[in-house]
Design an enzyme around this catalytic site. Structure first.
Site, PDB file in Angstrom:
ATOM      1  CB  SER A 133      -0.935   0.021   1.209  1.00  0.00           C
ATOM      2  OG  SER A 133      -2.081  -0.708   0.908  1.00  0.00           O
ATOM      3  CE  LYS A 143      -4.327   1.109  -1.066  1.00  0.00           C
ATOM      4  NZ  LYS A 143      -3.758  -0.205  -0.938  1.00  0.00           N
ATOM      5  CE1 TYR A 168      -4.917   1.137   4.220  1.00  0.00           C
ATOM      6  CE2 TYR A 168      -3.227  -0.085   5.376  1.00  0.00           C
ATOM      7  CZ  TYR A 168      -3.813   0.329   4.209  1.00  0.00           C
ATOM      8  OH  TYR A 168      -3.280  -0.051   3.017  1.00  0.00           O
ATOM      9  CE1 TYR A 172      -4.996  -0.959  -4.669  1.00  0.00           C
ATOM     10  CE2 TYR A 172      -5.006  -3.362  -4.701  1.00  0.00           C
ATOM     11  CZ  TYR A 172      -5.009  -2.177  -3.998  1.00  0.00           C
ATOM     12  OH  TYR A 172      -5.037  -2.199  -2.628  1.00  0.00           O
ATOM     13  CB  VAL A 211      -0.001  -5.915   4.183  1.00  0.00           C
ATOM     14  CG1 VAL A 211      -1.245  -5.272   4.746  1.00  0.00           C
ATOM     15  CG2 VAL A 211      -0.109  -6.174   2.695  1.00  0.00           C
TER      16      VAL A 211
HETATM   17  N1  GLU Z   1      -2.314  -5.056  -1.993  1.00  0.00           N
HETATM   18  C1  GLU Z   1      -2.831  -5.041  -0.644  1.00  0.00           C
HETATM   19  C2  GLU Z   1      -4.338  -5.121  -0.700  1.00  0.00           C
HETATM   20  O1  GLU Z   1      -4.916  -4.534  -1.572  1.00  0.00           O
HETATM   21  C3  GLU Z   1      -2.371  -3.800   0.022  1.00  0.00           C
HETATM   22  C4  GLU Z   1      -2.790  -3.693   1.459  1.00  0.00           C
HETATM   23  C5  GLU Z   1      -1.794  -2.960   2.327  1.00  0.00           C
HETATM   24  O2  GLU Z   1      -0.600  -2.921   2.046  1.00  0.00           O
HETATM   25  O3  GLU Z   1      -2.214  -2.429   3.346  1.00  0.00           O
HETATM   26  O4  GLU Z   1      -4.944  -5.762   0.118  1.00  0.00           O
END
Ligand code: GLU
Length: 306
Positions: free
Chosen positions: A65, A68, A242, A190, A260
């Site tokens: 993530s 992002k 988050y 993505y 993650v």
């Molecule tokens: N590719 C992971 C997902 O979409 C990213 C989640 C993350 O890194 O928090 O679940």
């Protein structure tokens, strides 16, 4: 500041190296489960060009993530205020892949750094940027000052095959008219972006523009405007971890973004960027040792954004 940073990261590293079992390595994307829980790396880059590294900082990991922020930064100069009709800018207070809030809020994700928000950003990027995958890799390589950055096909394929919840988020948004592309194509793109691999040295360098007023210090080129730099840092501070963003701001006091794969990157505007990697995650999906490291770093350095 140089000596202080070097000593502080060494002390923190030695202090937390024995910290094990403080969380769980992500396994919902199967290849991520193969990563050793013992990995630990810290890298710092200052806007003056100094670099400090300790631990497993030459080893690459899945940034997940954290991508992002990079995709949002790529899109920001290409869109106007109308973007905010499709995605919000408030903390979600919900898990990163929650469907419930999205249903209540009529398919408009709370912010660009939760999964639904990033899927909207990818959807929009695909409309605006030809050869998006190649473009994003070039963009990240330029920011990191390293040609040695790529997608991991095994991780991307695995997430694509197992990511039913993310597909559900995209379909739900499409049902509300907030998603233009084909779900399978946008989600595949993505997954590629989440599968980017970097080591902490590359990751810290690639975020330094956000500590440097939006300019890549390696080549002096503007990446995003000063206004967008402010906005991206504000979004990281309020939404980057988050439903643990408030706690992170309280303990760490830096805009940051987690993934993650166990990475967290953070910046102190005008000063530095710092990346930490430690794969054991807490219940929010954030690196346990990473948060402890960053909290001690700003406390010991005596500098944060506050
Ligand atoms: N590719 C992971 C997902 O979409 C990213 C989640 C993350 O890194 O928090 O679940």
């Amino acid at each position: 500041m140089a000596n202080a940073v070097e000593n502080i990261i060494k002390t923190i590293y030695e202090n937390y190296l024995p910290m094990e079992g403080a969380g769980k390595v992500a396994d919902y994307i199967p290849p991520l489960a193969k990563v050793s829980p013992h990995k630990y790396a810290i890298s710092v880059c200052t806007v003056e060009g100094e670099k400090f590294n300790i631990g497993d900082y030459t080893e690459k990991f899945s940034i997940q993530s954290i991508s992002k922020v990079l995709t949002f930064s790529l899109l920001a100069p290409l869109v106007g205020e109308e973007l905010w009709q499709s995605v919000g800018k408030e903390p979600s207070g919900s898990p990163f892949n929650s469907l419930v809030q999205l249903e209540y809020e009529k398919g408009i994700p709370r912010n660009p750094f939760i999964n639904a928000g990033a899927l909207v950003i990818t959807d929009k990027l695909l409309e605006k940027v030809p050869n998006l995958n190649e473009r994003l890799l070039l963009y990240v390589r330029e920011l990191a000052g390293s040609a040695d950055i790529d997608f991991n096909k095994e991780v991307a394929d695995s997430e694509y095959a197992t990511g039913e919840r993310n597909k559900a988020l995209a379909h739900l948004m499409k049902s509300f008219g907030n998603f233009n592309g084909k779900v399978s194509h946008v989600f595949r793109t993505y997954c590629n972006h989440c599968s980017i691999e970097m080591n902490t040295a590359q990751l810290a360098q690639s975020f330094l523009f956000l500590a440097n007023g939006g300019i890549n210090p390696l080549n002096g080129e503007r990446v995003v405007s000063t206004r967008d730099t402010k906005r991206i840092n504000a979004l990281m501070l309020t939404c980057g971890l988050y439903d643990e963003s408030g706690d992170f701001a309280y303990k760490v006091g830096m805009p940051g973004k987690s993934g993650v794969g166990g990475g967290i990157v953070a910046v102190i505007p005008g000063r530095l960027s710092i990346a930490v990697w430690s794969p054991e995650l807490n219940r929010y999906g954030n690196s346990t040792r990473g948060i402890a490291t960053l909290a001690d770093f700003t406390t010991e350095l005596g500098i944060s954004v506050f």
